[in-house]
Design a protein around this motif. Structure first.
Motif, mmCIF file in Angstrom:
data_model
loop_
_atom_site.group_PDB
_atom_site.id
_atom_site.type_symbol
_atom_site.label_atom_id
_atom_site.label_comp_id
_atom_site.label_asym_id
_atom_site.label_seq_id
_atom_site.Cartn_x
_atom_site.Cartn_y
_atom_site.Cartn_z
ATOM 1 N N HIS A 7 0.831 -1.200 0.000
ATOM 2 C CA HIS A 7 0.000 0.000 0.000
ATOM 3 C C HIS A 7 0.866 1.251 0.000
ATOM 4 O O HIS A 7 2.017 1.246 0.442
ATOM 5 N N GLN A 8 0.288 2.315 -0.505
ATOM 6 C CA GLN A 8 0.980 3.602 -0.613
ATOM 7 C C GLN A 8 1.576 4.036 0.728
ATOM 8 O O GLN A 8 0.893 4.125 1.731
ATOM 9 N N GLY A 9 2.916 4.282 0.726
ATOM 10 C CA GLY A 9 3.576 4.796 1.921
ATOM 11 C C GLY A 9 4.034 3.766 2.932
ATOM 12 O O GLY A 9 4.685 4.114 3.918
ATOM 13 N N VAL A 10 3.712 2.487 2.725
ATOM 14 C CA VAL A 10 4.120 1.448 3.668
ATOM 15 C C VAL A 10 5.607 1.143 3.473
ATOM 16 O O VAL A 10 6.065 0.908 2.356
ATOM 17 N N GLU A 11 6.375 1.158 4.568
ATOM 18 C CA GLU A 11 7.821 0.900 4.508
ATOM 19 C C GLU A 11 8.110 -0.553 4.852
ATOM 20 O O GLU A 11 7.644 -1.068 5.853
ATOM 21 N N VAL A 12 8.909 -1.194 3.983
ATOM 22 C CA VAL A 12 9.346 -2.569 4.200
ATOM 23 C C VAL A 12 10.864 -2.607 4.027
ATOM 24 O O VAL A 12 11.366 -2.111 3.013
ATOM 25 N N SER A 93 9.170 -1.673 -3.338
ATOM 26 C CA SER A 93 9.198 -1.195 -1.958
ATOM 27 C C SER A 93 10.069 0.053 -1.817
ATOM 28 O O SER A 93 9.684 1.026 -1.155
ATOM 29 N N SER A 94 11.241 0.040 -2.463
ATOM 30 C CA SER A 94 12.151 1.196 -2.384
ATOM 31 C C SER A 94 11.539 2.423 -3.044
ATOM 32 O O SER A 94 11.565 3.529 -2.492
ATOM 33 N N LEU A 95 10.978 2.235 -4.238
ATOM 34 C CA LEU A 95 10.369 3.354 -4.958
ATOM 35 C C LEU A 95 9.117 3.855 -4.248
ATOM 36 O O LEU A 95 8.794 5.048 -4.321
ATOM 37 N N ASN A 96 8.424 2.945 -3.561
ATOM 38 C CA ASN A 96 7.223 3.320 -2.823
ATOM 39 C C ASN A 96 7.559 4.382 -1.774
ATOM 40 O O ASN A 96 6.872 5.403 -1.637
ATOM 41 N N ASN A 97 8.641 4.140 -1.041
ATOM 42 C CA ASN A 97 9.067 5.107 -0.019
ATOM 43 C C ASN A 97 9.467 6.434 -0.644
ATOM 44 O O ASN A 97 9.076 7.514 -0.167
ATOM 45 N N MET A 98 10.268 6.371 -1.713
ATOM 46 C CA MET A 98 10.758 7.589 -2.367
ATOM 47 C C MET A 98 9.617 8.421 -2.940
ATOM 48 O O MET A 98 9.548 9.640 -2.755
ATOM 49 N N LEU A 99 8.702 7.737 -3.655
ATOM 50 C CA LEU A 99 7.604 8.453 -4.293
ATOM 51 C C LEU A 99 6.645 9.039 -3.260
ATOM 52 O O LEU A 99 6.143 10.158 -3.426
ATOM 53 N N THR A 100 6.394 8.303 -2.182
ATOM 54 C CA THR A 100 5.508 8.795 -1.120
ATOM 55 C C THR A 100 6.077 10.058 -0.487
ATOM 56 O O THR A 100 5.350 11.039 -0.249
ATOM 57 N N THR A 105 6.167 15.941 0.144
ATOM 58 C CA THR A 105 6.950 17.179 0.064
ATOM 59 C C THR A 105 6.273 18.194 -0.856
ATOM 60 O O THR A 105 6.204 19.395 -0.550
ATOM 61 N N LEU A 106 5.773 17.701 -1.982
ATOM 62 C CA LEU A 106 5.131 18.588 -2.955
ATOM 63 C C LEU A 106 3.639 18.778 -2.669
ATOM 64 O O LEU A 106 2.956 19.485 -3.410
ATOM 65 N N ASN A 107 3.153 18.109 -1.612
ATOM 66 C CA ASN A 107 1.746 18.192 -1.226
ATOM 67 C C ASN A 107 0.812 17.798 -2.377
ATOM 68 O O ASN A 107 -0.147 18.482 -2.706
ATOM 69 N N VAL A 114 -3.268 4.727 -8.726
ATOM 70 C CA VAL A 114 -2.388 5.383 -9.706
ATOM 71 C C VAL A 114 -0.937 5.297 -9.235
ATOM 72 O O VAL A 114 -0.012 5.039 -10.018
ATOM 73 N N HIS A 115 -0.736 5.509 -7.936
ATOM 74 C CA HIS A 115 0.580 5.367 -7.308
ATOM 75 C C HIS A 115 1.127 3.960 -7.569
ATOM 76 O O HIS A 115 2.285 3.794 -7.986
ATOM 77 N N ALA A 116 0.312 2.945 -7.344
ATOM 78 C CA ALA A 116 0.733 1.552 -7.531
ATOM 79 C C ALA A 116 0.976 1.232 -8.997
ATOM 80 O O ALA A 116 1.897 0.480 -9.331
ATOM 81 N N LEU A 117 0.166 1.797 -9.893
ATOM 82 C CA LEU A 117 0.333 1.567 -11.332
ATOM 83 C C LEU A 117 1.706 2.058 -11.797
ATOM 84 O O LEU A 117 2.420 1.353 -12.520
ATOM 85 N N ALA A 118 2.080 3.268 -11.379
ATOM 86 C CA ALA A 118 3.380 3.838 -11.777
ATOM 87 C C ALA A 118 4.530 2.998 -11.237
ATOM 88 O O ALA A 118 5.489 2.682 -11.969
ATOM 89 N N LEU A 119 4.446 2.604 -9.968
ATOM 90 C CA LEU A 119 5.514 1.815 -9.359
ATOM 91 C C LEU A 119 5.585 0.410 -9.949
ATOM 92 O O LEU A 119 6.678 -0.136 -10.132
ATOM 93 N N GLY A 120 4.435 -0.170 -10.259
ATOM 94 C CA GLY A 120 4.407 -1.493 -10.874
ATOM 95 C C GLY A 120 5.075 -1.488 -12.235
ATOM 96 O O GLY A 120 5.818 -2.417 -12.581
ATOM 97 N N SER A 121 4.837 -0.451 -13.021
ATOM 98 C CA SER A 121 5.455 -0.339 -14.349
ATOM 99 C C SER A 121 6.967 -0.234 -14.239
ATOM 100 O O SER A 121 7.710 -0.910 -14.956
ATOM 101 N N LEU A 122 7.431 0.613 -13.329
ATOM 102 C CA LEU A 122 8.875 0.806 -13.166
ATOM 103 C C LEU A 122 9.562 -0.451 -12.628
ATOM 104 O O LEU A 122 10.599 -0.876 -13.154
#
Length: 289
Positions: A7-12, A93-100, A105-107, A114-122
């Protein structure tokens, strides 16, 4: 909503993501190997009568090659799935933390799907680039129609001798495109369906639904990718036009049924194994700390 480690923002922790992804890849590959072999045979030989329909293809393989044939190419496939699963989930997991953190930061308010779609593609693109040679080897070994199993080492040597290193990366551009779309849809729809069915009996079907949706939409890309592993050259457009000219529009969907039989459970097993393994490792970490 029940907890999801995707899930968005979860750190592992990175090491837990790597182990979770490895377990996910190994288990899901072993379970779906027979369906994968049936799918590959139909993709490569879909215009032959003996490979028309799932039941006929199964009977043909059983009669001509025996039951062990359904696991042809399993060694490179297991290596591929191990590398793929470990890389995919660790990258996610790494990109999830960075993107969140960037979104905060940018509010920026980004829907979780949509967050998961972008990370899944990358993460899918990175994973396929690393594991691709084993995908090519898996296809070639599974295409063998004799009772004798071809040697993994011998096939590797012959490919290298005939066409060099590039033989292990034939069709990789198309594969990255296909996997980027497929994994983006898988992770995005998995997140969407989990949000939609949270705390209901249907929550456990999220991975299954994600697998059906993503595989159906990108299937023609996957079919051309398999053909390019063997003989096809040129662009995707040229290859798909050749297939349609020889086999009709249905030719672009040869093997779709076993692909869905394979892909839907694979996605469900993959997500479930990852979530379960990460849960277990985090609990073990807490007990020892």
């Amino acid at each position: 909503m029940s907890n999801s480690h995707l899930h968005q923002g979860v750190e592992v922790p990175a090491w837990i993501s790597v182990i979770g992804g490895s377990v996910s890849g190994l288990v899901s590959r072993f379970v779906i190997a027979p369906a994968d072999t049936v799918k590959i045979r139909q993709q490569l030989n879909g215009n032959q009568d003996k490979y028309r329909g799932v039941s006929r293809t199964i009977r043909t393989i059983l009669h001509n090659e025996g039951i062990r044939a359904f696991w042809k190419g399993n060694l490179p496939a297991e290596i591929m799935y191990l590398l793929y699963g470990a890389t995919q989930f660790a990258t996610y997991s790494s990109l999830n933390n960075m993107l969140t953190q960037t979104e905060q930061t940018l509010n920026i308010k980004v829907p979780s799907s949509v967050h998961a779609l972008a990370l899944g593609s990358l993460s899918g693109s990175v994973s396929i680039a690393i594991s691709y040679p084993f995908d090519v080897l898996r296809t070639r070994l599974a295409a063998n129609e004799t009772r004798q199993f071809r040697s993994f080492v011998k096939e590797t040597s012959e490919m290298y001798y005939k066409d060099g290193v590039r033989s292990f990366f034939r069709g990789i551009q198309l594969s990255i495109t296909s996997v980027a779309i497929s994994m983006g849809l898988s992770f995005g729809s998995y997140s969407y369906f989990r949000d939609l069915t949270a705390n209901t009996p249907f929550e456990s079907t999220s991975g299954l639904l994600a697998g059906i949706l993503s595989k159906t939409l990108v299937y023609p890309l996957d079919l051309v990718r398999r053909r390019k592993h063997m003989t096809y050259r040129g662009s995707f457009a040229h290859a798909i036009l050749q297939i349609i000219a020889k086999e009709g529009v249905r030719g672009a969907y040869h093997g779709l049924t076993p692909a869905l039989i394979k892909s839907a459970p694979t996605t469900a097993i993959s997500f479930w194994c990852y979530e379960w393994t990460v849960d277990w490792l985090l609990s073990a970490q807490d007990r020892f700390n």
